[in-house]
Design an enzyme around this catalytic site. Sequence first.
Site, PDB file in Angstrom:
ATOM      1  N   TRP A 197      50.587  66.946  37.510  1.00 50.84           N
ATOM      2  CA  TRP A 197      51.338  68.031  38.142  1.00 50.84           C
ATOM      3  C   TRP A 197      50.907  68.309  39.578  1.00 50.84           C
ATOM      4  CZ3 TRP A 197      48.067  71.900  39.674  1.00 50.84           C
ATOM      5  CH2 TRP A 197      46.830  72.003  39.008  1.00 50.84           C
TER       6      TRP A 197
ATOM      7  N   GLU B 292      49.360  72.408  28.732  1.00 54.15           N
ATOM      8  CA  GLU B 292      49.032  73.532  27.849  1.00 54.15           C
ATOM      9  C   GLU B 292      50.024  73.678  26.700  1.00 54.15           C
ATOM     10  OE1 GLU B 292      46.205  73.499  30.424  1.00 54.15           O
ATOM     11  OE2 GLU B 292      48.222  73.681  31.225  1.00 54.15           O
TER      12      GLU B 292
ATOM     13  N   THR C 290      56.789  71.611  38.877  1.00 58.52           N
ATOM     14  CA  THR C 290      56.130  72.510  39.827  1.00 58.52           C
ATOM     15  C   THR C 290      55.736  71.806  41.118  1.00 58.52           C
ATOM     16  OG1 THR C 290      53.938  72.070  38.868  1.00 58.52           O
ATOM     17  CG2 THR C 290      55.175  73.922  37.963  1.00 58.52           C
TER      18      THR C 290
ATOM     19  N   ASN D   1      44.570  68.082  32.061  1.00 53.65           N
ATOM     20  CA  ASN D   1      43.693  68.231  30.900  1.00 53.65           C
ATOM     21  C   ASN D   1      44.297  67.619  29.641  1.00 53.65           C
ATOM     22  OD1 ASN D   1      45.422  70.837  31.333  1.00 53.65           O
ATOM     23  ND2 ASN D   1      45.056  70.740  29.127  1.00 53.65           N
TER      24      ASN D   1
ATOM     25  N   TRP E 221      47.732  80.550  39.632  1.00 60.09           N
ATOM     26  CA  TRP E 221      46.783  80.828  38.561  1.00 60.09           C
ATOM     27  C   TRP E 221      45.864  81.992  38.929  1.00 60.09           C
ATOM     28  CZ3 TRP E 221      44.052  76.460  35.396  1.00 60.09           C
ATOM     29  CH2 TRP E 221      43.463  77.024  34.253  1.00 60.09           C
TER      30      TRP E 221
ATOM     31  N   ASP F  61      39.028  72.226  30.374  1.00 57.79           N
ATOM     32  CA  ASP F  61      40.270  72.298  31.154  1.00 57.79           C
ATOM     33  C   ASP F  61      40.010  71.934  32.619  1.00 57.79           C
ATOM     34  OD1 ASP F  61      42.982  72.697  31.731  1.00 57.79           O
ATOM     35  OD2 ASP F  61      42.672  74.807  32.225  1.00 57.79           O
TER      36      ASP F  61
ATOM     37  N   ARG G 243      55.608  73.862  44.587  1.00 59.19           N
ATOM     38  CA  ARG G 243      54.659  73.471  45.626  1.00 59.19           C
ATOM     39  C   ARG G 243      55.318  72.765  46.802  1.00 59.19           C
ATOM     40  NH1 ARG G 243      52.021  72.818  40.685  1.00 59.19           N
ATOM     41  NH2 ARG G 243      50.378  74.408  40.461  1.00 59.19           N
TER      42      ARG G 243
END
Length: 581
Positions: free
Chosen positions: A242, A176, A158, A260, A540, A302, A114
């Site tokens: 993140w 995750e 990220t 999450n 995503w 989530d 990013r």
Amino acid sequence: MGWGLACALALSAPGAQAGADPDPDYASRRAASSGGIDAASVRELVPLWSFSTGVLRGHEGAPLVVGGVVYLVTPFPNVVYALDLVHDGRVLWRYEPRQDAGAAAVMCCDSVSRGLGYGEGRLFLYQADGTLVALDARTGAPLWSVRNADPAKGETGTSAPLVVRDKVIVGMAGGEYGARGFLSAYDAASGALRWRAFSTGPDADMLIDPRRTTQLGRPVGEGSSLKSWEGDQWRVGGGAPWGRISYDAKLNLIYYGTGNPAPWNPAQRPGDNRWTAAIFARDVDTGVARWVYQTSPHDQWDYDAANEMILADGVVEGRARPLLTHFDRNGFVYILDRATGELLGADKFDPGANWARAIDLDPSSPGYGRPDVDPRFSPQANGEDAVTRGVCPATMGSKNANPAAYSPRTGWFYVPVIRLCMDFEPFHIDYAQGQPYTGADTTVFPREGGLMGALIAWDPSARRIAWEAKEPFPVVSGVLALSGGVVFYGTLEGYLKALDARTGEELYRFRTPSGVVGDPVAFSFEGRDYVAVLSGVGGWAGAGLAAGLTGGKENETSPQVYAALAKYTALGGALTVFGLR
């Protein structure tokens, strides 16, 4: 508790930093001076040059412009380029790090980066493998590097580093995979670790003072996180920070959100699971938390709170306040006093969000600050191995990490939104280090009407949508608001669009080589005004397309998203730079 902005939010920039080049957007407003670009002249915008990155994954974030040099970083393998702005993007230098390819394999939602950080002649690169690197901005030579995250545990990098005075601050991804989230601050000159704050666990690890750190004006108390987990589930409980980080120089506080809880299956982690899906305010020098607020206690869907925190002053019920505005993945927009953490308002910016009816705004209520969850859309209420159908929004959220913009000219926020719902089926899963730890299957689909996204103008005074520009696919680019009354954003088909900030009328569009999941930027150099954007479908929203999941059995979870998108765009990373004729 009623609330409203009695006037347009103030123009002051709480994060202004003397001597910085470029001037950082610490307030995360994404508002810029337009120079000669306004609602009349934007129709004369033309592409001046483009640059192919040679990488075929999602190009999130934005180029960084310092003087006449454009810096950009690609998705994995995270190649950094320095390009000459006025000589058609001539490559001044190129830096390609050596890192384990296995890091990309444990990145949840495409191998994105990013962006870069900058300060005092140094560029800061946060690699996918969790390594933070300082580069000489003039030559690209590495100055120091430090490993912040461990891909063997599912931890990856990220986010764009935030440079504040003498510190570089980064989070990590990995919720995750059951990675325990943390935020780190390093010395910008040497790379020495200054402090690290975890999202879950003992107070000392989290840099929480149980008597002075507050939630909604009340001390969180000793063991606020430990008491909200069963046993030692907090050790693999997620909460990865993140997303983007904002900074208020006057208060000396940074603001960010945590991700999450893990696993997604709520039956395996009874309790509120503090402090996942939460907003933190921390002292820059010590890392100690001033306040924290959990947007989705015991998150069952989530709904990370990792979206940006927009800082702008306003008047609420006749009183001037330093405000923080947060458009959460869960479909609610939250307004908090950024000095105290007091919750001043919460409304649905996504009218279709059905998982909760409202947020309790009564300070005298035992449920103050908590959502009123609709049990029809609660996986916890429906039970493990049962399918909870028609939950809105889907796991991608009503808005993802791509940033909204605030315009001081209109007093409105411009928000990229997603209109997808899901069927959610949790199942038991055992933790194994470095392996996916979600414990749920989801089927994602468009809402009634078939349109999957929009750009909306949110009026905070009226607490409603002022206008919306509907899109066939989710809008997952960042937004840019110019002082000339123009708003820019990108689409998954690849268009860069400019709209009238007051009316939403489309004024300009240009088809870039691939879908846009990056953030448009505007800048001036030597008397000329520029707009630039990265394109390269992925992230995503486009991960299935980037991975080739556009048909067959692999596409069963989202057939109306990836297969349809493949008819409009293809992979390929590029930077396109625009100027007026």
